[in-house]
Design an enzyme around this catalytic site. Structure first.
Site, mmCIF file in Angstrom:
data_model
loop_
_atom_site.group_PDB
_atom_site.id
_atom_site.type_symbol
_atom_site.label_atom_id
_atom_site.label_comp_id
_atom_site.label_asym_id
_atom_site.label_seq_id
_atom_site.Cartn_x
_atom_site.Cartn_y
_atom_site.Cartn_z
ATOM 1 N N ASP A 72 -5.302 26.978 0.743
ATOM 2 C CA ASP A 72 -5.647 26.665 -0.710
ATOM 3 C C ASP A 72 -4.475 27.330 -1.158
ATOM 4 O O ASP A 72 -5.534 29.113 -1.253
ATOM 5 C CB ASP A 72 -6.496 26.084 -1.298
ATOM 6 C CG ASP A 72 -6.323 25.365 -2.639
ATOM 7 O OD1 ASP A 72 -5.398 25.538 -3.539
ATOM 8 O OD2 ASP A 72 -7.374 24.611 -3.040
ATOM 9 N N LYS A 106 9.860 28.812 -12.595
ATOM 10 C CA LYS A 106 9.500 29.081 -11.125
ATOM 11 C C LYS A 106 11.437 30.436 -12.166
ATOM 12 O O LYS A 106 11.495 31.503 -11.396
ATOM 13 C CB LYS A 106 11.149 27.910 -11.412
ATOM 14 C CG LYS A 106 10.213 26.612 -10.924
ATOM 15 C CD LYS A 106 10.018 27.408 -9.211
ATOM 16 C CE LYS A 106 9.222 25.783 -8.479
ATOM 17 N NZ LYS A 106 8.395 26.435 -7.319
ATOM 18 N N TYR A 109 6.867 24.382 -16.604
ATOM 19 C CA TYR A 109 7.282 23.979 -14.650
ATOM 20 C C TYR A 109 8.812 25.351 -14.917
ATOM 21 O O TYR A 109 8.936 25.956 -13.524
ATOM 22 C CB TYR A 109 7.451 22.604 -14.323
ATOM 23 C CG TYR A 109 8.377 23.008 -12.853
ATOM 24 C CD1 TYR A 109 7.812 23.354 -11.814
ATOM 25 C CD2 TYR A 109 9.882 23.014 -12.140
ATOM 26 C CE1 TYR A 109 8.761 22.915 -10.447
ATOM 27 C CE2 TYR A 109 10.246 22.852 -11.647
ATOM 28 C CZ TYR A 109 9.927 23.052 -10.025
ATOM 29 O OH TYR A 109 10.436 23.196 -8.503
ATOM 30 N N THR A 139 10.597 13.192 -3.845
ATOM 31 C CA THR A 139 9.385 13.639 -3.350
ATOM 32 C C THR A 139 8.307 13.303 -4.341
ATOM 33 O O THR A 139 8.968 12.633 -5.578
ATOM 34 C CB THR A 139 9.668 15.140 -3.070
ATOM 35 O OG1 THR A 139 9.015 15.550 -4.302
ATOM 36 C CG2 THR A 139 10.148 15.777 -1.758
ATOM 37 N N ASN A 175 7.098 27.614 -0.571
ATOM 38 C CA ASN A 175 6.576 26.328 -0.103
ATOM 39 C C ASN A 175 5.797 25.237 -1.549
ATOM 40 O O ASN A 175 6.419 24.708 -2.893
ATOM 41 C CB ASN A 175 6.895 25.188 0.896
ATOM 42 C CG ASN A 175 7.294 23.861 0.372
ATOM 43 O OD1 ASN A 175 8.441 23.619 -0.612
ATOM 44 N ND2 ASN A 175 6.221 23.042 0.070
HETATM 45 N N1 LIG Z 1 11.794 17.614 -5.392
HETATM 46 C C1 LIG Z 1 12.408 18.749 -5.676
HETATM 47 O O1 LIG Z 1 13.755 17.960 -6.620
HETATM 48 C C2 LIG Z 1 12.131 19.954 -5.947
HETATM 49 C C3 LIG Z 1 13.133 21.151 -6.581
HETATM 50 C C4 LIG Z 1 13.405 22.447 -6.544
HETATM 51 C C5 LIG Z 1 12.370 23.031 -6.812
HETATM 52 N N2 LIG Z 1 11.576 22.546 -6.266
HETATM 53 C C6 LIG Z 1 9.852 22.542 -5.172
HETATM 54 O O2 LIG Z 1 9.775 22.587 -4.280
HETATM 55 C C7 LIG Z 1 8.420 22.570 -3.500
HETATM 56 C C8 LIG Z 1 7.641 21.946 -2.894
HETATM 57 O O3 LIG Z 1 7.981 19.760 -3.530
HETATM 58 P P1 LIG Z 1 8.054 18.533 -3.420
HETATM 59 O O4 LIG Z 1 8.936 18.048 -4.299
HETATM 60 O O5 LIG Z 1 7.619 18.486 -1.979
HETATM 61 O O6 LIG Z 1 6.576 18.133 -3.624
HETATM 62 P P2 LIG Z 1 5.703 17.756 -3.568
HETATM 63 O O7 LIG Z 1 5.649 15.999 -2.359
HETATM 64 O O8 LIG Z 1 4.948 17.338 -5.138
HETATM 65 O O9 LIG Z 1 4.969 18.645 -2.453
HETATM 66 C C9 LIG Z 1 3.566 19.658 -3.016
HETATM 67 C C10 LIG Z 1 3.436 20.350 -1.929
HETATM 68 O O10 LIG Z 1 2.715 21.355 -2.190
HETATM 69 C C11 LIG Z 1 0.953 21.022 -2.148
HETATM 70 N N3 LIG Z 1 0.082 22.076 -2.445
HETATM 71 C C12 LIG Z 1 0.048 21.994 -3.361
HETATM 72 N N4 LIG Z 1 -1.164 22.714 -4.448
HETATM 73 C C13 LIG Z 1 -1.398 23.254 -3.500
HETATM 74 C C14 LIG Z 1 -2.263 24.195 -2.895
HETATM 75 N N5 LIG Z 1 -3.401 24.290 -4.491
HETATM 76 N N6 LIG Z 1 -2.772 24.404 -2.108
HETATM 77 C C15 LIG Z 1 -1.431 25.161 -1.401
HETATM 78 N N7 LIG Z 1 -1.132 23.493 -0.604
HETATM 79 C C16 LIG Z 1 -0.521 22.628 -2.717
HETATM 80 C C17 LIG Z 1 0.841 19.770 -1.152
HETATM 81 O O11 LIG Z 1 -0.490 19.382 -1.003
HETATM 82 P P3 LIG Z 1 -0.842 18.596 -0.987
HETATM 83 O O12 LIG Z 1 -0.290 17.178 -0.069
HETATM 84 O O13 LIG Z 1 -2.750 18.310 -0.507
HETATM 85 O O14 LIG Z 1 -1.083 17.937 -2.404
HETATM 86 C C18 LIG Z 1 1.762 19.592 -1.535
HETATM 87 O O15 LIG Z 1 2.190 19.483 0.169
HETATM 88 C C19 LIG Z 1 8.040 23.322 -4.823
HETATM 89 O O16 LIG Z 1 7.640 24.591 -5.295
HETATM 90 C C20 LIG Z 1 8.804 22.839 -6.038
HETATM 91 O O17 LIG Z 1 8.790 23.351 -6.772
HETATM 92 C C21 LIG Z 1 11.249 21.166 -5.478
#
Ligand SMILES: NC(=O)c1ccc[n+]([C@@H]2O[C@H](COP(=O)([O-])OP(=O)(O)OC[C@H]3O[C@@H](n4cnc5c(N)ncnc54)[C@H](OP(=O)(O)O)[C@@H]3O)[C@@H](O)[C@H]2O)c1
Length: 247
Positions: A64, A170, A166, A199, A91
């Site tokens: 975590d 970043k 957010y 996502t 990530n």
């Molecule tokens: N989606 C986009 O369009 C996008 C664009 C640019 C950047 N990003 C970046 O990409 C990364 C992943 O995003 P995503 O879209 O895959 O998000 P997501 O589907 O919401 O997944 C987030 C992941 O982070 C985990 N997480 C959250 N809090 C945590 C903690 N305290 N300790 C450990 N793990 C934790 C979640 O675990 P749980 O399942 O336990 O909640 C999940 O596995 C993020 O850093 C986000 O800012 C995303």
């Protein structure tokens, strides 16, 4: 050098899951550490990856990023069980919508910065000693966003952010990446922009499949040593190499 050990935080779903799927498919001899805050969700994710045909060695590491003891415990486990860490992919990340009346601004900034910044700083500080001791080609890839780019934001290339805490987190993550790059000359330090991926993070409204979003991370992780300088990278459309994002 082989097998490399690669740890991805928040890899039980979303982009982290796709990064693991894509990396393990491209480079099966490497060892993958699927870090998740719930071991059960991590094991479920491994079963899902097996169904998708992934055969590489994968282990769940309970982690975590909001909990310093959990990060330190995970480092001790990785050190004891595997003795090395070559690639760390930070990530895990969150965004918390701010209410129109501003009543949750403090909560939104505190939680977002705790995970997106403090969590990454703790991960780097905790795992860097093991990485430097054990890997001749240590790399850290921090999941950033186009929203981090002050250049893109200030030149009319992006609409106003719907979640300012957010976007600001970043930009701070990019600054953290730059600062570590100055003090860690033997480690490659990257910020990577995956693009707008479908996502849970954005209610699946993104335009890209998370596997497409993972391409830039896979490229930075597996490219030959020295191919990419420290910096902020993306991979859009049919590009077969990463291109720079302006800070
Ligand atoms: N989606 C986009 O369009 C996008 C664009 C640019 C950047 N990003 C970046 O990409 C990364 C992943 O995003 P995503 O879209 O895959 O998000 P997501 O589907 O919401 O997944 C987030 C992941 O982070 C985990 N997480 C959250 N809090 C945590 C903690 N305290 N300790 C450990 N793990 C934790 C979640 O675990 P749980 O399942 O336990 O909640 C999940 O596995 C993020 O850093 C986000 O800012 C995303």
């Amino acid at each position: 050098m082989w097998p490399r050990t690669i740890l991805i935080t928040g890899a039980n779903r979303g982009i982290g899951f796709s990064i693991l799927q894509a990396l393990a498919t491209r480079s099966p001899p490497d060892r993958y550490l699927l870090a998740a805050r719930s071991t059960e969700n991590g094991e479920l994710a491994i079963r899902e990856l097996r169904k998708l045909g992934v055969q590489a060695e994968i282990h769940v590491v309970e982690l975590d990023v909001a909990n310093e003891s959990s990060i330190k415990r995970a480092e001790r486990e990785v050190r004891k069980q595997y003795g090395r860490l070559d690639i760390l992919i930070n990530n895990a990340g969150i965004a918390i919508l701010e209410k129109p009346d501003g009543s949750n601004i403090q909560e939104s900034y505190a939680q977002t910065f705790n995970i997106n910044i403090t969590g990454v700083a703790l991960m780097m500080a905790t795992f860097l000693p093991l990485m430097k001791e054990s890997s001749p080609d240590a790399r850290i890839i921090n999941l950033s966003s186009a929203r981090a780019s002050l250049h893109l934001s200030s030149t009319g290339n992006l609409p106003p952010s719907r979640v300012i805490s957010y976007s600001v987190s970043k930009t701070a993550l990019n600054a953290l990446t730059v600062e570590y790059a100055k003090t860690e000359p033997t480690v490659a330090l990257y910020a990577a922009s995956p693009g707008h991926c479908k996502t849970a993070f954005n209610g699946f409204r993104g335009t890209k499949d998370p596997l497409d979003g993972s391409k830039v991370i896979v490229e930075l992780a597996l490219a030959e040593k020295g191919r990419y300088e420290n910096g902020f990278w993306q991979m859009e459309g049919d590009e077969n190499e990463a291109s720079r994002v302006p800070w």
